[in-house]
Design a protein around this motif. Sequence first.
Motif, PDB file in Angstrom:
ATOM      1  N   ASP A 151       0.829  -1.200   0.000  1.00  0.00           N
ATOM      2  CA  ASP A 151       0.000   0.000   0.000  1.00  0.00           C
ATOM      3  C   ASP A 151       0.870   1.260   0.000  1.00  0.00           C
ATOM      4  O   ASP A 151       0.572   2.235  -0.700  1.00  0.00           O
ATOM      5  N   ASN A 152       1.955   1.212   0.779  1.00  0.00           N
ATOM      6  CA  ASN A 152       2.877   2.349   0.784  1.00  0.00           C
ATOM      7  C   ASN A 152       3.436   2.623  -0.602  1.00  0.00           C
ATOM      8  O   ASN A 152       3.530   3.773  -1.048  1.00  0.00           O
ATOM      9  N   ILE A 153       3.848   1.549  -1.271  1.00  0.00           N
ATOM     10  CA  ILE A 153       4.435   1.694  -2.607  1.00  0.00           C
ATOM     11  C   ILE A 153       3.395   2.240  -3.587  1.00  0.00           C
ATOM     12  O   ILE A 153       3.692   3.101  -4.416  1.00  0.00           O
ATOM     13  N   ALA A 154       2.152   1.765  -3.451  1.00  0.00           N
ATOM     14  CA  ALA A 154       1.093   2.198  -4.366  1.00  0.00           C
ATOM     15  C   ALA A 154       0.820   3.689  -4.253  1.00  0.00           C
ATOM     16  O   ALA A 154       0.480   4.336  -5.257  1.00  0.00           O
ATOM     17  N   ILE A 155       0.982   4.274  -3.050  1.00  0.00           N
ATOM     18  CA  ILE A 155       0.710   5.702  -2.884  1.00  0.00           C
ATOM     19  C   ILE A 155       1.994   6.535  -2.936  1.00  0.00           C
ATOM     20  O   ILE A 155       1.969   7.748  -2.719  1.00  0.00           O
ATOM     21  N   GLY A 156       3.122   5.881  -3.215  1.00  0.00           N
ATOM     22  CA  GLY A 156       4.381   6.605  -3.360  1.00  0.00           C
ATOM     23  C   GLY A 156       4.998   7.062  -2.057  1.00  0.00           C
ATOM     24  O   GLY A 156       5.784   8.009  -2.037  1.00  0.00           O
ATOM     25  N   GLU A 157       4.652   6.405  -0.945  1.00  0.00           N
ATOM     26  CA  GLU A 157       5.216   6.735   0.366  1.00  0.00           C
ATOM     27  C   GLU A 157       5.784   5.472   1.014  1.00  0.00           C
ATOM     28  O   GLU A 157       5.257   4.967   1.995  1.00  0.00           O
ATOM     29  N   PRO A 158       6.882   4.931   0.475  1.00  0.00           N
ATOM     30  CA  PRO A 158       7.379   3.640   0.960  1.00  0.00           C
ATOM     31  C   PRO A 158       7.779   3.649   2.433  1.00  0.00           C
ATOM     32  O   PRO A 158       7.709   2.600   3.091  1.00  0.00           O
ATOM     33  N   GLY A 222       8.706 -11.211  -1.100  1.00  0.00           N
ATOM     34  CA  GLY A 222       9.851 -10.556  -0.478  1.00  0.00           C
ATOM     35  C   GLY A 222      10.929 -10.164  -1.472  1.00  0.00           C
ATOM     36  O   GLY A 222      11.634  -9.165  -1.278  1.00  0.00           O
ATOM     37  N   GLY A 223      11.071 -10.924  -2.543  1.00  0.00           N
ATOM     38  CA  GLY A 223      12.121 -10.660  -3.521  1.00  0.00           C
ATOM     39  C   GLY A 223      11.767  -9.621  -4.560  1.00  0.00           C
ATOM     40  O   GLY A 223      12.620  -9.244  -5.376  1.00  0.00           O
ATOM     41  N   VAL A 224      10.532  -9.134  -4.563  1.00  0.00           N
ATOM     42  CA  VAL A 224      10.120  -8.119  -5.544  1.00  0.00           C
ATOM     43  C   VAL A 224      10.839  -6.807  -5.236  1.00  0.00           C
ATOM     44  O   VAL A 224      10.922  -6.375  -4.085  1.00  0.00           O
ATOM     45  N   MET A 225      11.345  -6.166  -6.254  1.00  0.00           N
ATOM     46  CA  MET A 225      12.070  -4.912  -6.060  1.00  0.00           C
ATOM     47  C   MET A 225      11.102  -3.740  -5.908  1.00  0.00           C
ATOM     48  O   MET A 225      10.066  -3.682  -6.587  1.00  0.00           O
ATOM     49  N   VAL A 226      11.450  -2.819  -5.026  1.00  0.00           N
ATOM     50  CA  VAL A 226      10.647  -1.610  -4.832  1.00  0.00           C
ATOM     51  C   VAL A 226      10.923  -0.665  -6.000  1.00  0.00           C
ATOM     52  O   VAL A 226      12.077  -0.256  -6.208  1.00  0.00           O
ATOM     53  N   PRO A 227       9.911  -0.303  -6.782  1.00  0.00           N
ATOM     54  CA  PRO A 227      10.145   0.566  -7.952  1.00  0.00           C
ATOM     55  C   PRO A 227      10.759   1.906  -7.553  1.00  0.00           C
ATOM     56  O   PRO A 227      10.319   2.542  -6.590  1.00  0.00           O
TER      57      PRO A 227
END
Length: 280
Positions: A151-158, A222-227
């Motif tokens: 959810d953090n990644i989706a809203i651009g606030e990791p 877990g292995g997915v990279m954070v864009p």
Amino acid sequence: MSASRRPWLGLSVAGVITAVTALVGALAPPAQAFQIQNHERITRDALTPLGVDQAALTQILVGPPPGAGAVGSDAFFDDQFRHIDNANNPVDICNATVEAWNFFTPLILSGAKPTGPGGSDLVDGFAARAAFGGLAHALQDFYSHSNWVEDNIAIGEPDRMPPPLMPTCDPETLPPGLHTGFFEPGANRDDPLGGCPPGGPPPGVIECHSTLNKDDWSTPRGGVMVPGSNPPINYFELAAQLATKATTDLYWQVHDLVAADSGTCAADNLFQADRRQACW
């Protein structure tokens, strides 16, 4: 138990962790929580800069039941509140985090009361530290077992931290789609430790723990990279960073709770087992 007593006499910290790794490996399904070495790393990274001494850290990581510590808590894989599993919405998540707080904090408070000559000992410092570790384990698992990172990644606030999860938790302050994964040992006869039925999650359940968890870099999520992360990190590493910050905050929360109940001296002795400062 005196605060000066050491756990598992004769074993080094590494030996204690190795012994509990064997115990958990025998009892608990794999990937039920942040992998043991990751719970240890997160806890050490959070508490060492705060001055928590080595003796206290060892007991926080591995202690007696029912607290069992940040590492030993994995042996209790049927206690959903220890791992924030099977929470399909914010209400379920709040129920789990509050249950964890209500289970562990009485053990902390009762064990952290001063006793002995000058109040330099604690009634049961070992048990209190183990309970703090168990509480930290539950809070850390929120980040690896829920879709908070996604959810953090989706809203651009990791790096966003959640609103308070303990001692009270308001589901209205959490994203409406927040959930954790379904986990039930034996749900799949062909994969009895996977925790997910052969056809996927049960009706009405969003996803299984096995596909959602970020317990290690080697898990599917877990292995997915954070864009756009710089330096590049994966979902596991982001979850671990947030869990470390949350554990630091939990230290101050519990330290203040013990200080209000038994005094600042007792709170300091709780997190510095070799200190044994007289409290009266």
